[in-house]
Structures are given as C-alpha cells and as structure tokens.
Design a protein around this motif. Structure first.
Motif, PDB file in Angstrom:
ATOM      1  N   SER A 102      34.009   2.952  26.266  1.00  0.00           N
ATOM      2  CA  SER A 102      34.923   4.034  26.630  1.00  0.00           C
ATOM      3  C   SER A 102      34.263   5.409  26.629  1.00  0.00           C
ATOM      4  N   ILE A 103      32.997   5.474  26.225  1.00  0.00           N
ATOM      5  CA  ILE A 103      32.329   6.765  26.103  1.00  0.00           C
ATOM      6  C   ILE A 103      31.594   7.122  27.394  1.00  0.00           C
ATOM      7  N   THR A 104      31.912   8.285  27.919  1.00  0.00           N
ATOM      8  CA  THR A 104      31.128   8.865  29.004  1.00  0.00           C
ATOM      9  C   THR A 104      30.271   9.964  28.389  1.00  0.00           C
ATOM     10  N   ALA A 105      28.998   9.689  28.250  1.00  0.00           N
ATOM     11  CA  ALA A 105      28.084  10.611  27.566  1.00  0.00           C
ATOM     12  C   ALA A 105      27.682  11.724  28.530  1.00  0.00           C
ATOM     13  N   GLU A 106      28.387  12.838  28.458  1.00  0.00           N
ATOM     14  CA  GLU A 106      28.122  13.961  29.346  1.00  0.00           C
ATOM     15  C   GLU A 106      28.477  15.258  28.622  1.00  0.00           C
ATOM     16  N   LEU A 107      28.015  16.355  29.170  1.00  0.00           N
ATOM     17  CA  LEU A 107      28.349  17.665  28.618  1.00  0.00           C
ATOM     18  C   LEU A 107      29.842  17.956  28.837  1.00  0.00           C
ATOM     19  N   PRO A 108      30.500  18.699  27.923  1.00  0.00           N
ATOM     20  CA  PRO A 108      29.901  19.399  26.782  1.00  0.00           C
ATOM     21  C   PRO A 108      29.899  18.612  25.475  1.00  0.00           C
ATOM     22  N   ASP A 109      30.565  17.457  25.455  1.00  0.00           N
ATOM     23  CA  ASP A 109      30.764  16.780  24.167  1.00  0.00           C
ATOM     24  C   ASP A 109      29.583  15.927  23.713  1.00  0.00           C
ATOM     25  N   TRP A 110      28.745  15.516  24.659  1.00  0.00           N
ATOM     26  CA  TRP A 110      27.663  14.592  24.330  1.00  0.00           C
ATOM     27  C   TRP A 110      26.312  15.124  24.843  1.00  0.00           C
ATOM     28  N   GLY A 151      24.006  -4.738  30.854  1.00  0.00           N
ATOM     29  CA  GLY A 151      25.009  -4.744  29.799  1.00  0.00           C
ATOM     30  C   GLY A 151      25.341  -3.370  29.240  1.00  0.00           C
ATOM     31  N   VAL A 152      24.725  -2.314  29.780  1.00  0.00           N
ATOM     32  CA  VAL A 152      25.008  -0.955  29.311  1.00  0.00           C
ATOM     33  C   VAL A 152      26.157  -0.384  30.136  1.00  0.00           C
ATOM     34  N   PRO A 153      27.256   0.025  29.505  1.00  0.00           N
ATOM     35  CA  PRO A 153      28.361   0.613  30.278  1.00  0.00           C
ATOM     36  C   PRO A 153      27.876   1.818  31.087  1.00  0.00           C
TER      37      PRO A 153
END
Length: 355
Positions: free
Chosen positions: A51-59, A328-330
């Motif tokens: 469920s994680i979208t690794a993007e700015l600004p939070d990640w 296998g990586v989302p």
C-alpha cells in the motif's frame, strides 16, 4: 534467479537501494524508532508494503542515497586512480549541499568538511578514532557494480578504502565500504551467499590491509584499530554456522521482529544496531540469508527494525535487486521514488563500463 546479472538487474539494484533507504527512513520516523515491533505495527496500519507509494514529500531518500549517487556518478565517469578519488571527493562535497531533512551522520559531515578536491592529497582527511560509523558502507555498493569480477578484487578494495576513508578513516568505518562493495560484486557473480562473509574476512580484508600499508597513510593507527572488524565478523560467521562458507545457516528458534532487535543489538559496537561500518552490512547479509527471494521478508528484516534501518536496507536491497530484479516488488514502492532517474542512469553507465 537468472544465472548472470543483466542491465535490468543493475538498474533494479540501484533503484531498490534507494527504495530500501526511503522505506527504512520514513522521513526520519522509522530510522529513529527503536522498536521493530512498533514499526511493523505502523506498517500494518498503513496497509502493508503493497500500500506504500514511496514518493515525496512523505518518503524522501536520506543521506545514504544522496551519497551513494555521488559515489556512483563519480565512478560512472570512467576515471581511475587519483583522478577518480578527486572526482568522488568533489561529488561528496556537492552532495552535502542536498541534506535538508536527510540527517547525515557526524563523521560524514566532519569528513566532507575537510575534503579539498583538486588540491594535492585533498581527498584525504585526518585520522578520526570515532570514524567507525556506517556512512562509508551505506554509499559504496555501486563500487561492486564497477568492479564485479573476481580478478578485479584489488581495484574494488582500493576504491572502497580510499573513498570510504574520505569520511570514515577508522578501519571499522572504511572496511564497511569494502563489505558493501564486495557483496554487490558477489551478487553479480552469483557467488553462493553462504560464502560472502568468509570472502570478506579471508579474501578482501587481507587485500585491504596490504593496500593500506602500501599507501602509507595512518598505517600505525589503522594497525592499532584493525582487529575489531574482522573479529566481530568472525563471531557472526561462527554464530550462523558459516565459518567454512558452506552453511547451512543456523537460525534461532524464534527470530521475529522483537528477537531480531535483540540480535541486531548484539552485532553492534555500542548498542545502536546497524550504526557502524561492520554491522550495517552484517545485518544486511543476515536479512538476505533469511529472506531469499521474498521482498516483503527482506524489508521486514533489513528495513523495519529498531536500529539504523535505512542504512541496513540500502545495502540489503541493492544486493537483492542485483539477484532478483524487481520481481515481486509492488510498483508503488519504486515508480515515483525520488532520484529514480539518476539511480537508473548511473546503473546503466556502470553496467556499460564493467561489461
């Protein structure tokens, strides 16, 4: 797993190193959370990794990826020897200007402040008995991309030592750079993982010591402080049944997030797991050995623990990408990652230089 590392594996290795960094860091929240079980609970509340979208600004990525890119883009110029060292030093100086909210470590800040690229000997800094941290290890994986073959070990070690001690001149610090570079080279070689630690202690560390003696810089101090890194790694190999380099790996009966927090602390120099040059790659290897081809299990072990989680994940995920690609990586974990294009471009350049 394919029998050799392709360009796609190179790109996945660099990209996933940044992903592991961003996820393990969680904008400072998880790097400084001292409880693996608490991090896993928060991860569950977020809906899990998928469920994680690794993007700015939070990640954002941390200092780890900014300085790893500095090493990679320096290597990608194709320069060698003294010219390369000055090139990388200048890129570390530039990288330090991109540290807002990224929490660089004290030895990295101190070391880079002393660099004078372009001046004679300007990539060397004064010996620092406290330069034991993981700052060199976390930015050196790409060296194994550039020098991946067994016959290139002396080049790999030379570059890892000299770039590592630009900020971490203590052996516990710069031998961490050797470990990270060596493990990615082993991943490219498809060398059996059970032998990686023995290769570090028995093959690479002796080469590193001869190189340090030959260079003639801080030899006395390095000799005095050399033993801990090798001794602690031998301790780990004995603990896991890997002293002969063949396995099988010996695991504790219970080894969940709580048990790993305790174990990882026992790997450490002063109680902060993964904070030092020896134990950031040690935790990374431990996670790789335990996770196999399972991305979620790798992140659970390497990225979501009570220690320096981004610095252990940046190493482990780099090796994992070289071995398994993005399988296998989302997609959300990497599609909008900060500096994705730079990571993939440097991977392509390093692949072309080394193949």
């Amino acid at each position: 797993m394919e029998c050799s590392a392709s360009l796609l594996h190179y790109k996945a290795g660099m990209l996933l190193s940044g992903v592991g960094d961003a996820l393990g860091y969680r904008n400072q929240l998880w790097e400084y959370n001292e409880s693996g079980p608490a991090i896993h609970k928060e991860l569950e509340e977020l809906g899990g990794l998928k469920s994680i979208t690794a993007e700015l600004p939070d990640w954002p990525v941390s200092d780890d990826t900014v300085l790893h890119l500095a090493t990679a883009e320096g290597l990608a110029t194709g320069k060698e020897g003294e010219e390369l060292y000055h090139e990388v030093a200048s890129r570390y100086v530039e990288g330090m200007k991109d540290m807002e909210g990224r929490k660089p470590g004290p030895s990295s800040i101190l070391g880079v402040s002393q660099l004078r690229p372009g001046c004679e000997g300007g990539y060397r800094v004064a010996y620092n008995p406290d330069g034991t941290g993981c700052g060199a290890a976390m930015r050196s994986m790409c060296i194994g991309f550039r020098y991946p073959r067994p016959e290139q070990l002396s080049s790999l070690v030379a570059v890892a030592v000299e770039t590592g001690r630009m900020t971490h001149p203590h052996p516990t610090g710069f031998l961490g750079a050797v470990a990270s570079a060596l493990f990615t080279a082993y991943a490219v070689q498809r060398r059996p993982m059970a032998s990686w630690g023995v290769g570090l202690v028995k093959e690479a560390c002796p080469v590193a010591w001869e190189f340090v003696k030959g260079r003639g810089s801080a030899v006395e101090e390095c000799e005095r402080d050399w033993g801990y890194f090798e001794e602690k790694w031998q301790w780990y190999l004995d603990l896991r049944g890997l002293s002969t380099g063949t396995g099988p790996v010996i695991w504790p009966d219970q080894y969940g997030p709580a048990e790993r927090d305790v174990a990882y602390k026992s790997f450490s120099l002063s109680g902060w797991a993964g904070r030092s040059g020896h134990d950031a790659p040690m935790i990374a290897l431990d996670a790789l050995l335990g996770a196999g081809s399972d991305w979620e299990e790798l992140m659970s072990r390497a990225g979501f623990h009570g220690g320096d989680s981004d610095s252990t994940a940046v190493i482990a995920c780099c090796c994992w990408g070289l071995l398994h690609g993005l399988e296998g990586v989302p997609e959300g974990n990497y599609k909008n990652l900060e500096y994705r294009a730079r990571l993939e471009n440097s991977a392509e350049n390093l692949y072309n230089l080394s193949h």
